[in-house]
Design a protein around this motif. Structure first.
Motif, mmCIF file in Angstrom:
data_model
loop_
_atom_site.group_PDB
_atom_site.id
_atom_site.type_symbol
_atom_site.label_atom_id
_atom_site.label_comp_id
_atom_site.label_asym_id
_atom_site.label_seq_id
_atom_site.Cartn_x
_atom_site.Cartn_y
_atom_site.Cartn_z
ATOM 1 N N PHE A 175 0.796 -1.036 0.055
ATOM 2 C CA PHE A 175 0.034 0.064 0.087
ATOM 3 C C PHE A 175 0.809 1.281 0.024
ATOM 4 C CE2 PHE A 175 -2.178 3.122 2.899
ATOM 5 C CZ PHE A 175 -3.165 3.552 1.926
ATOM 6 N N ALA A 176 1.895 1.279 0.831
ATOM 7 C CA ALA A 176 2.825 2.315 0.669
ATOM 8 C C ALA A 176 3.630 2.611 -0.524
ATOM 9 C CB ALA A 176 3.719 2.117 1.995
ATOM 10 N N PHE A 177 4.045 1.459 -1.343
ATOM 11 C CA PHE A 177 4.657 1.679 -2.290
ATOM 12 C C PHE A 177 3.901 2.071 -3.255
ATOM 13 C CE2 PHE A 177 6.063 -0.425 -6.393
ATOM 14 C CZ PHE A 177 7.275 0.050 -6.537
ATOM 15 N N TYR A 178 2.555 1.702 -3.357
ATOM 16 C CA TYR A 178 1.831 2.292 -4.266
ATOM 17 C C TYR A 178 1.545 3.627 -4.329
ATOM 18 C CZ TYR A 178 -2.803 3.712 -6.035
ATOM 19 O OH TYR A 178 -3.736 4.560 -6.910
ATOM 20 N N ASN A 179 1.263 4.229 -3.161
ATOM 21 C CA ASN A 179 0.996 5.536 -2.843
ATOM 22 C C ASN A 179 2.553 6.368 -3.299
ATOM 23 O OD1 ASN A 179 -1.337 5.048 -1.501
ATOM 24 N ND2 ASN A 179 -0.519 5.167 0.645
ATOM 25 N N ILE A 180 3.461 5.829 -3.077
ATOM 26 C CA ILE A 180 4.870 6.559 -3.505
ATOM 27 C C ILE A 180 5.009 6.681 -5.029
ATOM 28 C CG2 ILE A 180 7.251 6.633 -3.432
ATOM 29 C CD1 ILE A 180 7.159 5.134 -0.619
ATOM 30 N N VAL A 181 4.550 5.724 -5.776
ATOM 31 C CA VAL A 181 4.653 5.483 -7.104
ATOM 32 C C VAL A 181 3.504 6.235 -7.725
ATOM 33 C CG1 VAL A 181 4.476 3.987 -9.155
ATOM 34 C CG2 VAL A 181 5.419 3.247 -7.185
ATOM 35 N N ILE A 182 2.172 6.152 -7.264
ATOM 36 C CA ILE A 182 1.053 6.973 -7.812
ATOM 37 C C ILE A 182 1.184 8.424 -7.387
ATOM 38 C CG2 ILE A 182 -0.628 7.299 -5.819
ATOM 39 C CD1 ILE A 182 -1.134 5.582 -9.358
ATOM 40 N N PHE A 183 2.003 8.831 -6.410
ATOM 41 C CA PHE A 183 2.342 10.162 -6.318
ATOM 42 C C PHE A 183 3.026 10.951 -7.336
ATOM 43 C CE2 PHE A 183 4.784 13.889 -4.939
ATOM 44 C CZ PHE A 183 4.096 14.811 -4.016
ATOM 45 N N LEU A 184 3.882 10.038 -8.104
ATOM 46 C CA LEU A 184 4.558 10.641 -9.365
ATOM 47 C C LEU A 184 3.652 10.472 -10.557
ATOM 48 C CD1 LEU A 184 7.928 8.623 -8.477
ATOM 49 C CD2 LEU A 184 7.433 10.715 -7.737
ATOM 50 N N SER A 185 2.446 9.905 -10.406
ATOM 51 C CA SER A 185 1.692 10.143 -11.436
ATOM 52 C C SER A 185 0.506 11.081 -11.302
ATOM 53 C CB SER A 185 0.869 8.792 -11.753
ATOM 54 O OG SER A 185 0.139 8.819 -12.994
ATOM 55 N N GLY A 213 -0.119 8.427 5.418
ATOM 56 C CA GLY A 213 0.686 9.871 5.648
ATOM 57 C C GLY A 213 2.229 9.487 5.420
ATOM 58 N N ALA A 214 2.609 8.562 5.956
ATOM 59 C CA ALA A 214 4.275 8.273 5.745
ATOM 60 C C ALA A 214 4.537 8.113 4.225
ATOM 61 C CB ALA A 214 4.867 7.278 6.561
ATOM 62 N N SER A 215 3.645 7.411 3.565
ATOM 63 C CA SER A 215 4.122 7.219 2.156
ATOM 64 C C SER A 215 3.795 8.300 1.483
ATOM 65 C CB SER A 215 3.321 5.884 1.731
ATOM 66 O OG SER A 215 1.958 6.287 1.884
ATOM 67 N N TYR A 216 2.877 9.059 1.752
ATOM 68 C CA TYR A 216 2.683 10.351 1.069
ATOM 69 C C TYR A 216 3.786 11.332 0.994
ATOM 70 C CZ TYR A 216 -0.340 14.182 -0.937
ATOM 71 O OH TYR A 216 -0.840 15.100 -1.873
ATOM 72 N N LEU A 217 4.314 11.614 2.334
ATOM 73 C CA LEU A 217 5.506 12.372 2.400
ATOM 74 C C LEU A 217 6.589 11.743 1.771
ATOM 75 C CD1 LEU A 217 5.107 13.068 6.333
ATOM 76 C CD2 LEU A 217 4.657 14.707 4.364
ATOM 77 N N LEU A 218 6.869 10.303 1.675
ATOM 78 C CA LEU A 218 7.860 9.757 0.997
ATOM 79 C C LEU A 218 7.854 9.855 -0.377
ATOM 80 C CD1 LEU A 218 8.345 6.540 2.683
ATOM 81 C CD2 LEU A 218 10.024 8.206 2.480
ATOM 82 N N GLY A 219 6.419 9.935 -0.900
ATOM 83 C CA GLY A 219 6.227 10.502 -2.325
ATOM 84 C C GLY A 219 6.764 11.701 -2.493
ATOM 85 N N LEU A 221 9.080 13.268 -1.069
ATOM 86 C CA LEU A 221 10.603 13.443 -0.888
ATOM 87 C C LEU A 221 11.128 12.685 -2.254
ATOM 88 C CD1 LEU A 221 12.955 13.902 0.911
ATOM 89 C CD2 LEU A 221 12.638 11.597 1.672
ATOM 90 N N THR A 222 10.530 11.663 -2.881
ATOM 91 C CA THR A 222 11.074 11.123 -3.974
ATOM 92 C C THR A 222 10.841 11.957 -5.179
ATOM 93 O OG1 THR A 222 10.220 9.006 -3.241
ATOM 94 C CG2 THR A 222 10.561 9.185 -5.638
ATOM 95 N N SER A 223 9.827 12.814 -5.212
ATOM 96 C CA SER A 223 9.685 13.743 -6.265
ATOM 97 C C SER A 223 10.480 14.857 -6.198
ATOM 98 C CB SER A 223 8.188 14.169 -6.383
ATOM 99 O OG SER A 223 7.964 15.260 -7.343
ATOM 100 N N PHE A 224 10.818 15.358 -5.064
ATOM 101 C CA PHE A 224 11.328 16.312 -4.784
ATOM 102 C C PHE A 224 13.140 16.233 -5.257
ATOM 103 C CE2 PHE A 224 9.341 19.504 -1.716
ATOM 104 C CZ PHE A 224 8.121 19.375 -2.631
ATOM 105 N N SER A 225 13.311 14.774 -4.780
ATOM 106 C CA SER A 225 14.765 14.548 -4.934
ATOM 107 C C SER A 225 15.182 14.113 -6.371
ATOM 108 C CB SER A 225 14.981 13.000 -4.151
ATOM 109 O OG SER A 225 14.704 13.209 -2.716
ATOM 110 N N LEU A 226 14.239 13.521 -7.191
ATOM 111 C CA LEU A 226 14.334 13.483 -8.582
ATOM 112 C C LEU A 226 14.377 14.983 -9.269
ATOM 113 C CD1 LEU A 226 11.787 10.604 -9.379
ATOM 114 C CD2 LEU A 226 14.490 10.486 -9.493
#
Length: 328
Positions: A175-185, A213-219, A221-226
């Protein structure tokens, strides 16, 4: 009154765990062909299939612009202004595909998402069909088809995640992984899927909300880092039309709270029928299972609060209309 509530709640019978046999797989898609055929009939009879409409900011994602066509923002530029890296990867292939094919691909994924979500909510065939149609024709959901080139990855990734719940069971880390990936979409989809998950697993509301909440913030962070790696900017540079109003003090906070308040007031005003129906369903659910309903309401409240705080922090303008509302 009790009989009325009972009728409203008959549809709610979540899919009984993971699928372990070919027979259960077949049962999962029983009726999907009928659902798909009715949707196709609707699209053809309404002219939507013959005269496909794409919003102007979707063109860059699906075709190589002809001379004279005015570009809006390229998929690469969208990575910096919206952080949609998954959509950029998709655009590399989508630019070589016919626009009609992309529209059909989106619609197929969207239908699949609606159907699988209905299977997650109910194990009864007739109610699955009803819920699938309600999801398909819901205004905020259906309006996304206007950006079918941009959002094709979103519907297919979401459908795949819901399918994974039905087949292998619900996993918080997936679920968390999905949220991180879908944030980038398309980040708004995170809260939608979270609410669906909460409705089926309300007894995990605390865990779901925490991972949400945690995965949203990781999403983020991932977007910002890229963006930092490829654009030299740790963050997102919002486009001018979004009228971002970052926080620098108390006065800015007041302005943003006022903007968000107007957004929610407009939402309630425009979608009052939908809110009334939701309230009646919640009331009926409370009548039969108070504990799970309270857990669902608690989880939903946290999700809406989180989304509201994000809007307050960014101060972005949100577009609201009868065809849908988006907050970025």
């Amino acid at each position: 009154m009790g009989q009325s509530f009972s009728y409203l709640m008959k549809f709610y019978a979540p899919f009984p765990g993971r699928i372990n046999s070919q027979k259960e797989y077949s049962a999962l898609f029983q009726g999907f062909g009928v659902f798909l055929a009715i949707i196709l009939l609707f699209l053809v009879s309404s002219g939507a299939a013959q005269h496909i409409y794409f919003e102007h900011d979707d063109w860059d994602f699906m075709t190589k612009l002809a001379p004279g066509m005015v570009p809006y923002a390229s998929p690469w530029q969208k990575t910096l202004s919206e952080g949609r890296w998954v959509n950029w990867v998709w655009s590399l292939q989508a630019n070589n595909l016919p626009a009609r094919f992309i529209y059909c691909l989106y619609m197929l994924g969207y239908c699949l998402l609606c159907w699988l979500s209905s299977c997650l909510i109910s194990s009864k065939f007739s109610y699955r069909m009803l819920i699938a149609f309600l999801l398909f024709f819901s205004v905020p959901f259906s309006s996304l088809s206007l950006w079918s080139a941009t959002l094709t990855p979103m519907v297919w990734l979401s459908a795949l995640f819901v399918f994974s719940i039905l087949t292998v069971g619900f996993n918080l880390f997936l679920f968390a992984f999905y949220n991180i990936v879908i944030f980038l979409s398309y980040s708004a989809m995170i809260s939608s899927i979270t609410l669906i998950v909460l409705s089926v697993f309300p007894y995990f509301c605390v865990e779901i909300v925490l991972f949400y909440g945690a995965s949203y913030l990781l999403g983020v962070l991932t977007s910002f880092s890229l963006n930092k790696v490829f654009h030299g900017k740790f963050g997102i540079i919002f486009e001018g039309w979004r009228k971002a109003h970052p926080l620098h003090g108390i006065e800015d906070l007041k302005i943003n709270i006022l903007k968000v308040s107007h957004f929610w007031i407009d939402c309630f005003s425009i979608y009052k029928i939908e809110f009334v129906i939701s309230f009646v369903i919640l009331l009926s659910a409370f009548y039969f299972n108070r504990r799970q309903t309270i857990q669902f309401i608690f989880g939903s409240f946290i999700v809406f609060l989180f989304e509201t705080l994000i809007q307050v922090a960014s101060g972005l303008d949100a577009e609201i209309s009868r065809k849908g509302c988006t907050s970025g």
